[in-house]
Design a protein around this motif. Structure first.
Motif, PDB file in Angstrom:
ATOM      1  N   VAL A 170       5.687  11.355   6.812  1.00 56.62           N
ATOM      2  CA  VAL A 170       5.171  11.112   8.158  1.00 56.62           C
ATOM      3  C   VAL A 170       5.162   9.605   8.410  1.00 56.62           C
ATOM      4  CG1 VAL A 170       3.157  11.315   9.667  1.00 56.62           C
ATOM      5  CG2 VAL A 170       3.789  13.211   8.171  1.00 56.62           C
ATOM      6  N   GLU A 171       4.690   8.846   7.405  1.00 54.56           N
ATOM      7  CA  GLU A 171       4.745   7.379   7.452  1.00 54.56           C
ATOM      8  C   GLU A 171       4.976   6.882   6.034  1.00 54.56           C
ATOM      9  OE1 GLU A 171       2.182   3.500   9.063  1.00 54.56           O
ATOM     10  OE2 GLU A 171       1.494   5.559   9.455  1.00 54.56           O
ATOM     11  N   GLU A 172       6.167   6.385   5.787  1.00 55.10           N
ATOM     12  CA  GLU A 172       6.538   5.941   4.443  1.00 55.10           C
ATOM     13  C   GLU A 172       6.120   4.493   4.242  1.00 55.10           C
ATOM     14  OE1 GLU A 172      10.510   5.713   1.559  1.00 55.10           O
ATOM     15  OE2 GLU A 172      10.660   6.458   3.612  1.00 55.10           O
ATOM     16  N   PRO A 173       5.605   4.134   3.066  1.00 55.67           N
ATOM     17  CA  PRO A 173       5.241   2.732   2.805  1.00 55.67           C
ATOM     18  C   PRO A 173       6.434   1.800   3.007  1.00 55.67           C
ATOM     19  CG  PRO A 173       4.429   4.155   1.065  1.00 55.67           C
ATOM     20  CD  PRO A 173       5.335   5.001   1.911  1.00 55.67           C
ATOM     21  N   GLN A 174       6.129   0.598   3.452  1.00 57.49           N
ATOM     22  CA  GLN A 174       7.157  -0.406   3.715  1.00 57.49           C
ATOM     23  C   GLN A 174       6.862  -1.673   2.914  1.00 57.49           C
ATOM     24  OE1 GLN A 174       9.812   0.301   5.738  1.00 57.49           O
ATOM     25  NE2 GLN A 174       8.915   2.357   5.971  1.00 57.49           N
ATOM     26  N   ASP A 175       7.929  -2.428   2.587  1.00 59.85           N
ATOM     27  CA  ASP A 175       7.743  -3.732   1.966  1.00 59.85           C
ATOM     28  C   ASP A 175       6.890  -4.612   2.879  1.00 59.85           C
ATOM     29  OD1 ASP A 175       9.395  -2.993  -0.151  1.00 59.85           O
ATOM     30  OD2 ASP A 175      11.190  -3.766   0.833  1.00 59.85           O
ATOM     31  N   VAL A 176       6.024  -5.420   2.259  1.00 56.76           N
ATOM     32  CA  VAL A 176       5.184  -6.348   3.019  1.00 56.76           C
ATOM     33  C   VAL A 176       5.446  -7.767   2.540  1.00 56.76           C
ATOM     34  CG1 VAL A 176       2.826  -7.090   3.514  1.00 56.76           C
ATOM     35  CG2 VAL A 176       3.381  -4.651   3.481  1.00 56.76           C
ATOM     36  N   GLU A 177       5.665  -8.647   3.489  1.00 63.18           N
ATOM     37  CA  GLU A 177       5.813 -10.074   3.207  1.00 63.18           C
ATOM     38  C   GLU A 177       4.756 -10.805   4.021  1.00 63.18           C
ATOM     39  OE1 GLU A 177       9.757 -12.219   2.437  1.00 63.18           O
ATOM     40  OE2 GLU A 177       9.321 -12.699   4.535  1.00 63.18           O
ATOM     41  N   ALA A 178       3.866 -11.512   3.354  1.00 57.20           N
ATOM     42  CA  ALA A 178       2.757 -12.171   4.036  1.00 57.20           C
ATOM     43  C   ALA A 178       2.466 -13.510   3.377  1.00 57.20           C
ATOM     44  CB  ALA A 178       1.515 -11.283   4.003  1.00 57.20           C
ATOM     45  N   SER A 179       1.720 -14.340   4.081  1.00 54.44           N
ATOM     46  CA  SER A 179       1.342 -15.653   3.570  1.00 54.44           C
ATOM     47  C   SER A 179      -0.009 -15.577   2.875  1.00 54.44           C
ATOM     48  CB  SER A 179       1.271 -16.663   4.723  1.00 54.44           C
ATOM     49  OG  SER A 179       2.529 -16.792   5.349  1.00 54.44           O
ATOM     50  N   ILE A 180      -0.306 -16.629   2.090  1.00 52.76           N
ATOM     51  CA  ILE A 180      -1.592 -16.652   1.394  1.00 52.76           C
ATOM     52  C   ILE A 180      -2.725 -16.606   2.416  1.00 52.76           C
ATOM     53  CG2 ILE A 180      -0.718 -17.843  -0.642  1.00 52.76           C
ATOM     54  CD1 ILE A 180      -1.824 -20.444   0.500  1.00 52.76           C
ATOM     55  N   ASN A 181      -3.832 -15.989   1.993  1.00 53.25           N
ATOM     56  CA  ASN A 181      -5.043 -15.774   2.801  1.00 53.25           C
ATOM     57  C   ASN A 181      -4.874 -14.676   3.850  1.00 53.25           C
ATOM     58  OD1 ASN A 181      -6.536 -17.820   1.468  1.00 53.25           O
ATOM     59  ND2 ASN A 181      -5.574 -19.386   2.795  1.00 53.25           N
ATOM     60  N   GLU A 182      -3.692 -14.108   3.984  1.00 54.10           N
ATOM     61  CA  GLU A 182      -3.522 -12.986   4.909  1.00 54.10           C
ATOM     62  C   GLU A 182      -3.857 -11.666   4.213  1.00 54.10           C
ATOM     63  OE1 GLU A 182      -0.170 -14.682   8.038  1.00 54.10           O
ATOM     64  OE2 GLU A 182       0.442 -13.258   6.475  1.00 54.10           O
ATOM     65  N   THR A 183      -3.723 -10.551   4.958  1.00 56.12           N
ATOM     66  CA  THR A 183      -4.030  -9.217   4.454  1.00 56.12           C
ATOM     67  C   THR A 183      -2.765  -8.373   4.418  1.00 56.12           C
ATOM     68  OG1 THR A 183      -6.315  -9.279   5.279  1.00 56.12           O
ATOM     69  CG2 THR A 183      -5.351  -7.101   4.894  1.00 56.12           C
ATOM     70  N   ALA A 184      -2.599  -7.619   3.340  1.00 55.59           N
ATOM     71  CA  ALA A 184      -1.458  -6.702   3.213  1.00 55.59           C
ATOM     72  C   ALA A 184      -1.978  -5.272   3.106  1.00 55.59           C
ATOM     73  CB  ALA A 184      -0.629  -7.048   1.988  1.00 55.59           C
ATOM     74  N   THR A 185      -1.435  -4.381   3.927  1.00 56.99           N
ATOM     75  CA  THR A 185      -1.837  -2.967   3.918  1.00 56.99           C
ATOM     76  C   THR A 185      -0.614  -2.086   3.732  1.00 56.99           C
ATOM     77  OG1 THR A 185      -3.757  -3.348   5.345  1.00 56.99           O
ATOM     78  CG2 THR A 185      -2.893  -1.107   5.267  1.00 56.99           C
ATOM     79  N   PHE A 186      -0.758  -1.085   2.885  1.00 54.87           N
ATOM     80  CA  PHE A 186       0.321  -0.130   2.630  1.00 54.87           C
ATOM     81  C   PHE A 186      -0.158   1.270   3.022  1.00 54.87           C
ATOM     82  CE2 PHE A 186       1.032  -3.734  -0.072  1.00 54.87           C
ATOM     83  CZ  PHE A 186       2.407  -3.933  -0.009  1.00 54.87           C
ATOM     84  N   ILE A 187       0.624   1.916   3.867  1.00 56.38           N
ATOM     85  CA  ILE A 187       0.293   3.257   4.359  1.00 56.38           C
ATOM     86  C   ILE A 187       1.273   4.268   3.768  1.00 56.38           C
ATOM     87  CG2 ILE A 187      -0.038   4.728   6.373  1.00 56.38           C
ATOM     88  CD1 ILE A 187      -2.031   2.461   6.206  1.00 56.38           C
ATOM     89  N   CYS A 188       0.740   5.333   3.215  1.00 54.06           N
ATOM     90  CA  CYS A 188       1.560   6.396   2.619  1.00 54.06           C
ATOM     91  C   CYS A 188       1.060   7.733   3.167  1.00 54.06           C
ATOM     92  CB  CYS A 188       1.437   6.346   1.099  1.00 54.06           C
ATOM     93  SG  CYS A 188       2.374   7.613   0.217  1.00 54.06           S
ATOM     94  N   LYS A 189       1.806   8.324   4.090  1.00 50.68           N
ATOM     95  CA  LYS A 189       1.411   9.597   4.694  1.00 50.68           C
ATOM     96  C   LYS A 189       2.578  10.580   4.639  1.00 50.68           C
ATOM     97  CE  LYS A 189      -2.083   7.945   7.993  1.00 50.68           C
ATOM     98  NZ  LYS A 189      -2.455   7.880   9.427  1.00 50.68           N
ATOM     99  N   ALA A 190       2.298  11.757   4.128  1.00 52.29           N
ATOM    100  CA  ALA A 190       3.301  12.820   4.068  1.00 52.29           C
ATOM    101  C   ALA A 190       2.664  14.114   4.550  1.00 52.29           C
ATOM    102  CB  ALA A 190       3.842  12.981   2.650  1.00 52.29           C
ATOM    103  N   ASP A 191       3.506  15.068   4.859  1.00 46.55           N
ATOM    104  CA  ASP A 191       3.017  16.390   5.239  1.00 46.55           C
ATOM    105  C   ASP A 191       3.812  17.425   4.456  1.00 46.55           C
ATOM    106  OD1 ASP A 191       1.512  18.322   6.431  1.00 46.55           O
ATOM    107  OD2 ASP A 191       2.213  17.965   8.478  1.00 46.55           O
ATOM    108  N   GLY A 192       3.355  18.640   4.484  1.00 43.76           N
ATOM    109  CA  GLY A 192       3.994  19.734   3.767  1.00 43.76           C
ATOM    110  C   GLY A 192       3.010  20.880   3.675  1.00 43.76           C
ATOM    111  N   ASP A 193       3.449  21.986   3.164  1.00 47.14           N
ATOM    112  CA  ASP A 193       2.590  23.150   3.002  1.00 47.14           C
ATOM    113  C   ASP A 193       2.864  23.756   1.624  1.00 47.14           C
ATOM    114  OD1 ASP A 193       0.890  25.265   3.327  1.00 47.14           O
ATOM    115  OD2 ASP A 193       1.920  26.140   5.052  1.00 47.14           O
TER     116      ASP A 193
END
Length: 284
Positions: A154-177
């Motif tokens: 549903v939302e696959e994690p992506q590479d993050v490139e950020a500077s020092i003192n910033e915030t990095a967030t990784f989202i991992c969402k899948a669906d299925g039954d």
């Protein structure tokens, strides 16, 4: 020769109505199982059919054998349902989908007694009715159909490139039954402790208030430092399979932003090696 009045399914042979010709001159019926790969076969016990009487008696329809009424099928597979009705004259069999129509992918096998739907999908969920009918009576059987699926993003994690003192967030969402379960890894090591297995003990992660896991789908690292380069993996799995993503966090310095290549806490571990390590953990 087996004709329209005999049906084989799940290793059983059924007669929907018996005729004199079914005695086949006193010859026996037997089941043979063949393994073509091993070039071997085995034959079961012999069974002789004896037909009594000389006049055909009309019989109302009755259920002889049917598939389980409540089954699930995995998305993309072929749905197979079968119902066998006895009676004289031989019952005709009719299929329909309640509250809908049969898809174009539906086919009928074994003289109409078996329903097949290829490439099943969510739209095929519902109830299906099988009816056996002759001049004497009719009988119906209703099947509940559920469709399950392997995990998908549903939302696959992506590479993050950020500077020092910033915030990095990784989202991992899948669906299925059934709904997927999640497992996070940092540089190939499980984020959470497991039975007989310690999770991440990296000081950047372990007991560090800059790092937090909001829920199964979200991990965040605040106030980034240059030492926070890391590989992050997320796996979402259920009994039908899994989806896996391998991404990296790259922290840029304030004076030198030319290096945009990710590296891990342990330079001897390449990203490919980490991927192999995590996949081995998943498949254990």
């Amino acid at each position: 020769m087996i004709n329209a009045k005999l049906f084989c399914f799940s290793g059983k042979l059924h007669f929907t109505n018996v005729k004199i010709s079914d005695m086949v001159g006193g010859r026996a019926y037997s089941c043979m199982a063949i393994n073509y790969f091993m070039r071997d076969n085995v034959t079961g016990p012999e069974h002789v059919v004896i037909v009594l009487g000389s006049t055909e008696q009309k019989q109302p329809v009755k259920e002889l054998w049917t598939s389980p009424s409540d089954e699930f099928f995995v998305k993309g597979q072929t749905l197979r349902r079968k119902c066998i009705f006895a009676g004289t004259p031989t019952p005709d069999v009719y299929w329909k989908k309640l509250e809908g129509t049969l898809p174009d992918r539906a086919k009928f096998k074994s003289f109409g007694q078996e329903l097949q739907i290829t490439d099943v999908r969510e739209s095929d969920v519902g109830q299906y009715e099988c009816m056996g009918k002759n001049s004497e009576s009719s009988v119906t059987k209703v099947y509940d159909t559920r469709i399950e699926s392997a995990p998908f993003w549903v939302e696959e994690p992506q590479d993050v490139e950020a500077s020092i003192n910033e915030t990095a967030t990784f989202i991992c969402k899948a669906d299925g039954d059934p709904k997927p379960e999640y497992a996070w890894y940092i540089n190939g090591v499980p984020l959470e402790d497991r039975q007989n297995e310690l999770g991440v003990r990296d000081p950047r992660i372990y007991n560090n208030n800059r790092f937090y896991k909001k829920d199964d789908n979200n991990i965040t690292l605040r106030n980034l430092t240059l030492e926070d380069h890391m590989n992050i993996q997320c796996n979402a799995s259920n009994k039908h399979g899994y989806v896996f993503s391998d991404v990296y966090l790259n922290v840029l310095g304030t004076t030198d932003t030319s290096n945009t290549e990710a590296f891990t806490a342990n330079p001897s571990l390449t990203r490919a090696a980490l991927l192999v390590l995590v996949l081995q953990l998943i498949l254990q």
